[in-house]
Design a protein around this motif. Structure first.
Motif, mmCIF file in Angstrom:
data_model
loop_
_atom_site.group_PDB
_atom_site.id
_atom_site.type_symbol
_atom_site.label_atom_id
_atom_site.label_comp_id
_atom_site.label_asym_id
_atom_site.label_seq_id
_atom_site.Cartn_x
_atom_site.Cartn_y
_atom_site.Cartn_z
ATOM 1 N N ASP A 96 0.827 -1.210 0.000
ATOM 2 C CA ASP A 96 0.000 0.000 0.000
ATOM 3 C C ASP A 96 0.856 1.253 0.000
ATOM 4 O OD1 ASP A 96 -2.491 -1.101 -0.172
ATOM 5 O OD2 ASP A 96 -2.846 -1.159 1.979
ATOM 6 N N GLY A 97 1.926 1.242 0.793
ATOM 7 C CA GLY A 97 2.826 2.388 0.787
ATOM 8 C C GLY A 97 3.461 2.597 -0.572
ATOM 9 N N PHE A 98 3.853 1.494 -1.211
ATOM 10 C CA PHE A 98 4.448 1.588 -2.546
ATOM 11 C C PHE A 98 3.464 2.179 -3.552
ATOM 12 C CE2 PHE A 98 5.102 -0.277 -6.751
ATOM 13 C CZ PHE A 98 6.411 0.113 -7.012
ATOM 14 N N ILE A 99 2.219 1.687 -3.551
ATOM 15 C CA ILE A 99 1.205 2.176 -4.488
ATOM 16 C C ILE A 99 0.952 3.663 -4.276
ATOM 17 C CG2 ILE A 99 -1.240 2.032 -5.101
ATOM 18 C CD1 ILE A 99 -1.075 -0.977 -4.504
ATOM 19 N N LEU A 100 0.830 4.065 -3.014
ATOM 20 C CA LEU A 100 0.549 5.465 -2.707
ATOM 21 C C LEU A 100 1.654 6.381 -3.182
ATOM 22 C CD1 LEU A 100 -0.917 7.795 -1.268
ATOM 23 C CD2 LEU A 100 0.184 7.065 0.851
ATOM 24 N N VAL A 101 2.898 6.086 -2.801
ATOM 25 C CA VAL A 101 3.982 7.008 -3.120
ATOM 26 C C VAL A 101 4.334 6.962 -4.600
ATOM 27 C CG1 VAL A 101 4.892 6.902 -0.784
ATOM 28 C CG2 VAL A 101 5.756 5.322 -2.488
ATOM 29 N N PHE A 102 4.222 5.802 -5.230
ATOM 30 C CA PHE A 102 4.522 5.733 -6.658
ATOM 31 C C PHE A 102 3.538 6.590 -7.448
ATOM 32 C CE2 PHE A 102 3.928 3.824 -10.870
ATOM 33 C CZ PHE A 102 5.230 3.872 -11.353
#
Length: 554
Positions: free
Chosen positions: A177-183
């Motif tokens: 989820d963190g990856f999806i958000l920041v990407f």
């Protein structure tokens, strides 16, 4: 104002936010308002499909029941006790597809919202507190949907594989989820740095479309990572695996649970942890720049202001009278400028572009081009017409629907030419360019022998476009608000349209079995098009009202 459960959880760790320099009391109040406003917004997955009386509680979290049902299917991927990198890579590709497309379509408005600045910056609220509130708001959204979607398989994994698998799975969900958000945020920041105003808003629409299509194609690539042999499923390392995040998140299971070893797997597993952490650190550091860049969204530019020469020329060539030509140009212009229309329709255009090729991807991947050239797989090009289902339906809606009063004022003799010009515009602007591009690729793959088939497909798709129009309830172009759509009006029509499209492809296949049958089919399609384009747009009876009643509010 409602005191949400998630706020009570944050109260227990409020010392973290205070240590980071945020005013927790203000942060909590901002989050409380944002979560309350979410309950008054219709999620994109349901927008255009709900009854008005159901829109009163249109929180994006209301889609949880749908995600819970879909999440039950993930249990099948978690159940196997071997080939963890295969099963978990496939599982994460599905989850990332669902969460990314939901974030892009439904929550980009939160990421790019400027309204809170206009209100809160005039109050004693520092930027760090506001930015942290926005990030937590989005993260709450992502975690809620993701845990709902993966909840059944997560709980199942505890009993099937034990605590190690369970906690590893839960930790990777948070990292994902963190990856999806920041990407997503960093992609938007990159766009924000180079473009201004209205042009930027258009580009963001296209970025959302590209990301949606990219995730779809990426999900297909994940399933090609593994060689199926007579001895089972084998993972063959390759350099391009490092570009596929689902494989990153699948690798730790193979290392820690499956007991496998290898430098390739180790690097992939490290990426599962390092990439989200590094990107999140970059996001935190660049957040002030991101917030400043968002001010460009408030700028008004000249984007989309063209001369309209193409539309004018095409209307002169294809339209038989002035009313038809006028609404051809009007529809063409609205499709170009109506951002909500593009956000809802253009992702379908992107998917229609890749779907025909996904179905023949197996043969292309295996390199068996000779088998492709001799097959009838070119009939998958019929899937390119799926965009017409969405495009024709959305032609009735607009954010400027209140301007529909003009239909009652201008002296229209009837609506037949209005609809005819409208449909010609969407066919020439969306369907024909898409088909032309795909047909060129298919001819390159299958050879010149399918040129007559491509001509038949084009005529079949023109016929299908009119059938799509006839199967939907009629409404004047751009005369209703998006929230006025009804699922009960369109679901049945959509299924009928799918069967019609499949039927046209099936008939085409039958004619390919007959010597010179494709030329007979061409004659039949030409006659059918001439008939249906005439009959579908006959002038109204003189005794009937020339214009349909415009409903209040749409």
């Amino acid at each position: 104002m409602r005191d949400f459960f998630v706020l009570k959880l944050l109260d227990r760790v409020q010392w973290i936010f205070k240590a980071l320099g945020a005013d927790y009391a203000v942060l909590r109040r901002i989050l409380q308002v944002k979560l309350t406003m979410d309950g008054r917004r219709t999620p994109t997955i349901f927008s255009g499909t709900q009854e008005p009386r159901l829109n009163m509680e249109g929180s994006p979290f209301r889609v949880q029941w749908l995600y819970l049902l879909l999440g039950l299917m993930l249990i099948a991927l978690v159940a196997p006790a071997d080939n963890y990198i295969l099963t978990m890579s496939l599982m994460f590709s599905i989850v990332m597809f669902m969460i990314t497309t939901t974030l892009i379509s439904d929550f980009s408005t939160v990421m790019l919202d400027l309204r809170d600045k206009n209100i809160l910056f005039s109050k004693p609220v520092d930027r760090r507190t506001l930015n942290m509130a926005k990030s937590i708001h989005i993260l709450i959204y992502l975690l809620t949907l993701t845990l709902t979607f993966t909840g059944p398989s997560l709980l199942f994994s505890l009993f099937r594989h034990g605590a190690l698998f369970f906690f590893l799975y839960a930790a990777e969900i948070i990292l994902m989820d963190g990856f999806i958000l920041v990407f997503t945020a960093l992609v938007y920041l990159l766009i924000l740095r180079f473009f201004d105003g209205e042009k930027l808003k258009d580009i963001i629409n296209y970025v959302q479309i590209i990301l949606s299509v990219g995730v779809t194609v990426g999900a297909q690539l994940v399933s090609r990572l593994f060689n199926i042999t007579e001895f089972g499923l084998n993972f063959t390392p390759a350099w391009w695996h490092f570009a596929l995040p689902p494989v990153w998140f699948g690798a730790p299971f193979e290392l820690l649970v499956g007991g496998a070893e290898g430098r390739h797997l180790t690097i992939l597993a490290v990426l599962a942890l390092a990439a989200p952490v590094v990107l999140f650190a970059a996001y935190i550091r660049l957040m002030p720049l991101f917030e400043r860049s968002l001010q460009k969204l408030a700028e008004q530019g000249a984007s989309g202001q063209g001369t309209g020469r193409i539309a004018r020329r095409l209307s002169e060539i294809t339209c038989r009278n002035k009313v038809e030509a006028m609404f051809f140009r009007f529809t063409w212009s609205m499709m170009k400028h109506e951002r909500e229309f593009k956000l809802r329709v253009y992702p379908t255009v992107g998917l229609s572009l890749v779907l025909p090729f996904i179905f023949i991807f197996n043969q292309v991947w295996s390199g068996d081009l000779a088998a492709i050239r001799g097959s009838r797989s070119f009939l998958f090009i019929y899937y390119s017409a799926l965009l017409m289902m969405t495009a024709v339906q959305m032609l009735r809606y607009s954010t400027s629907y209140k301007g529909a009063w003009i239909y009652k004022v201008i002296p229209l003799p009837g609506t037949a030419m209005v609809y005819r010009g409208m449909l010609k515009a969407v066919v020439l602007k969306l369907l024909v360019p898409l088909f032309t591009l795909e047909a060129a690729v298919f001819i390159g793959l299958f050879g010149s022998r399918i040129i007559a088939d491509m001509a038949a497909v084009l005529l079949a798709l023109l016929l299908y476009s009119v059938l799509c129009f006839l199967l939907f309830p009629r409404a004047l172009p751009f005369s209703e608000k998006y929230e006025a759509a009804r699922r009960k009006e369109f679901t049945g029509s959509a299924f009928v349209q799918l069967f019609v499209l499949a039927g046209l492809a099936g008939i085409h296949y039958v004619f390919t079995l007959i010597p010179a049958g494709i030329y007979i089919y061409l004659v039949i399609l030409a006659a059918a098009n001439a008939w249906i384009w005439h009959r579908a747009f006959l002038p109204e009876d003189s005794g009937s009202s020339p214009l349909p009643t415009l409903r209040a509010g749409g």
